[in-house]
Write an enzyme that holds these catalytic residues in place. Structure first.
Site, short mmCIF file in Angstrom:
data_model
loop_
_atom_site.label_atom_id
_atom_site.label_comp_id
_atom_site.label_asym_id
_atom_site.label_seq_id
_atom_site.Cartn_x
_atom_site.Cartn_y
_atom_site.Cartn_z
N ASP A 118 67.02 45.28 33.26
CA ASP A 118 66.72 45.72 31.90
C ASP A 118 67.80 46.69 31.46
O ASP A 118 68.37 47.41 32.29
CB ASP A 118 65.35 46.41 31.85
N ASP A 136 63.27 39.43 27.35
CA ASP A 136 62.07 40.08 26.80
C ASP A 136 62.05 39.97 25.28
O ASP A 136 60.99 39.72 24.68
CB ASP A 136 62.01 41.55 27.20
#
Length: 163
Positions: A118, A136
């Site tokens: 991330d 995401d």
């Protein structure tokens, strides 16, 4: 005559998103140490190297077998819904393609490294949102598009019932 399936468009979207997701994650993983961060837009957007071995907000951290099984089920279900419920509907096919690409992008990370890279770190209206990635974002946009499509479909059905 309308096209039943927009396979080329759907595949192009999914491939583009997965490649963009994987390339950005590779760049972050190979050029930044975990925790390194730099500001892109002051007080709004940072790039921060982070790893997550769970789902959103670290939920179910370390449950890789669960994520493998559930992701495979989700990917199969998305193909099924694409074929069964998205006929003649480019909007729904795009939404499902984005969901598929997002799920696949994070699945690739879990298979290769046991964790998801991330890096998009935002502060929205004073809320320090959890760090996320392109996959995401693709999942989120896909869900929003499906909600819009379902609301639109419900609205159209009500209009037809009134007539």
């Amino acid at each position: 005559m309308h096209k039943k399936y927009f396979i080329g468009t759907s595949i192009l979207i999914a491939v583009f998103v997965v490649i963009f997701d994987q390339v950005t994650k590779y760049i972050i993983a190979t050029t930044m140490k975990i925790g390194d961060s730099f500001e892109v837009i002051p007080h709004f957007l940072n790039i921060t190297s982070h790893r997550n071995n769970g789902a959103a907000w670290g939920i179910l951290s370390g449950k890789m077998t669960f994520f493998f099984i559930i992701t495979i089920i989700i990917l199969i279900a998305l193909v099924y819904f694409f074929i069964k419920d998205a006929q003649y509907n480019l909007f729904m096919q795009v939404a499902i393609s984005l969901l598929f690409a997002g799920a696949l992008g994070n699945f690739i990370d879990r298979i290769l490294t046991g964790e998801v890279v991330d890096f998009i770190d935002t502060n929205i209206f004073g809320y320090d949102f959890p760090i996320f990635n392109i996959a995401d974002s693709s999942l989120t946009i896909g869900v929003i598009l499906i909600i819009i499509a379902l609301l639109k479909d419900t609205s159209n059905k009500k209009d037809k019932e009134v007539k």
